[in-house]
Scaffold this active site. Structure first.
Site, short mmCIF file in Angstrom:
data_model
loop_
_atom_site.label_atom_id
_atom_site.label_comp_id
_atom_site.label_asym_id
_atom_site.label_seq_id
_atom_site.Cartn_x
_atom_site.Cartn_y
_atom_site.Cartn_z
N GLU A 69 11.40 -7.77 8.28
CA GLU A 69 10.57 -8.76 7.75
C GLU A 69 10.26 -9.72 8.87
O GLU A 69 11.25 -10.25 9.55
CB GLU A 69 11.08 -9.42 6.59
N ASP A 118 0.54 -5.43 4.34
CA ASP A 118 -0.58 -6.52 4.42
C ASP A 118 -1.74 -5.70 4.68
O ASP A 118 -1.88 -4.93 5.37
CB ASP A 118 -0.44 -7.31 5.48
N THR A 193 9.17 -2.68 -6.72
CA THR A 193 9.00 -3.63 -5.63
C THR A 193 8.68 -4.92 -6.39
O THR A 193 8.08 -4.95 -7.33
CB THR A 193 8.37 -3.63 -4.56
N TYR A 195 6.19 -7.01 -5.49
CA TYR A 195 4.57 -6.85 -5.73
C TYR A 195 4.23 -5.83 -6.58
O TYR A 195 3.36 -6.11 -7.42
CB TYR A 195 4.03 -6.50 -4.24
N GLU A 196 4.98 -4.77 -6.79
CA GLU A 196 4.46 -3.76 -7.63
C GLU A 196 4.81 -3.98 -9.10
O GLU A 196 3.93 -4.11 -9.76
CB GLU A 196 5.48 -2.48 -7.46
#
Ligand code: SAH
Length: 216
Positions: A69, A118, A193, A195-196
């Protein structure tokens, strides 16, 4: 993902035993020196707060997981979770993925996960997209011959771009779905995840591919 700058997060990361400082010095030595075993290495590039990586690590104790990250404020969240979970097979690196070839030796990595990368929507930024042919070239150098890249996103434009990059990069499209959560075969064992969860709860379908250089 960018969180508000958290004062001192860089210092916390530098001191944390869950991150590897100067990762270039571990090139070719990840199994032996970092994990102290001979288990396969799977990495997630752009892991955000890291829940996927840690859930995977808990489910698969015979795999070593490395989370990458670039933002310290986000990585800090992952470190805080790992301080609670104390998974023995997880380590984090704060770095920009472009230098991945300086950090892992040829054939040192068995699998690469890209989750909700991204989008970099401007054409002139296409090279920065993690499933671009430039990045596939970098993955090619660190993966074992039968190694795979697994990519999930809800971003249709990014996914279409990613699909178009596969062949010119010299890779094979092994599996693809345009609605992961309603694809019983590809969704089997799927670990969501952060975001998922967020984007699928809004009704967005999740796209996924698996690519390799098998037979190349
Ligand atoms: N994988 C997580 C987070 C997705 S957001 C999830 O699915 O929930 C994408 C993350 O990738 C962000 O935290 C961003 O900082 C990180 N990232 C994007 N490009 C990167 C790069 N080139 N190198 C390292 N991290 C990157």
């Amino acid at each position: 993902m960018r969180l508000r700058n958290i004062a001192g997060s860089r210092e916390v990361i530098a001191d944390s035993k869950f991150t590897v400082k100067d990762p270039e010095t571990k090139k070719g030595l990840w199994k032996k020196e970092v994990f102290g075993n001979d288990k396969p290495i799977h990495i997630e590039i752009g892991m955000g707060k890291g829940r996927f990586l840690m859930d995977m690590a808990e489910l698969n104790p015979d795999i070593n997981y490395v989370g990458i990250e670039k933002y310290s404020s986000v990585l800090l969240r992952a470190i805080q979770k790992q301080e609670q979970r104390l998974l023995p097979n997880v380590i984090f690196i704060r770095m920009e993925a472009e230098i991945i070839g300086d950090v892992f030796a040829p054939g040192e990595v068995d699998k690469i996960y890209l989750n909700f990368s991204d989008p970099w929507p401007k054409d002139r930024h296409a090279k920065r997209r993690l499933p671009s042919r430039e990045f596939l070239g970098r993955y090619d150098r660190i993966l074992v011959p039968e190694g795979v890249v697994e990519f999930k996103t809800d971003n249709k434009d990014l996914f279409e771009f990613a699909l178009e990059e596969v062949e010119p990069a010299g890779w094979n499209l092994d599996k693809v779905t345009y609605d992961l959560h309603n694809d019983p075969v590809m969704n089997e064992g799927n670990v969501m995840t952060e975001y998922e969860e967020k984007f699928s709860s809004l009704g967005n379908p999740i796209y996924k591919y698996i690519v390799s250089r098998k037979g190349k």
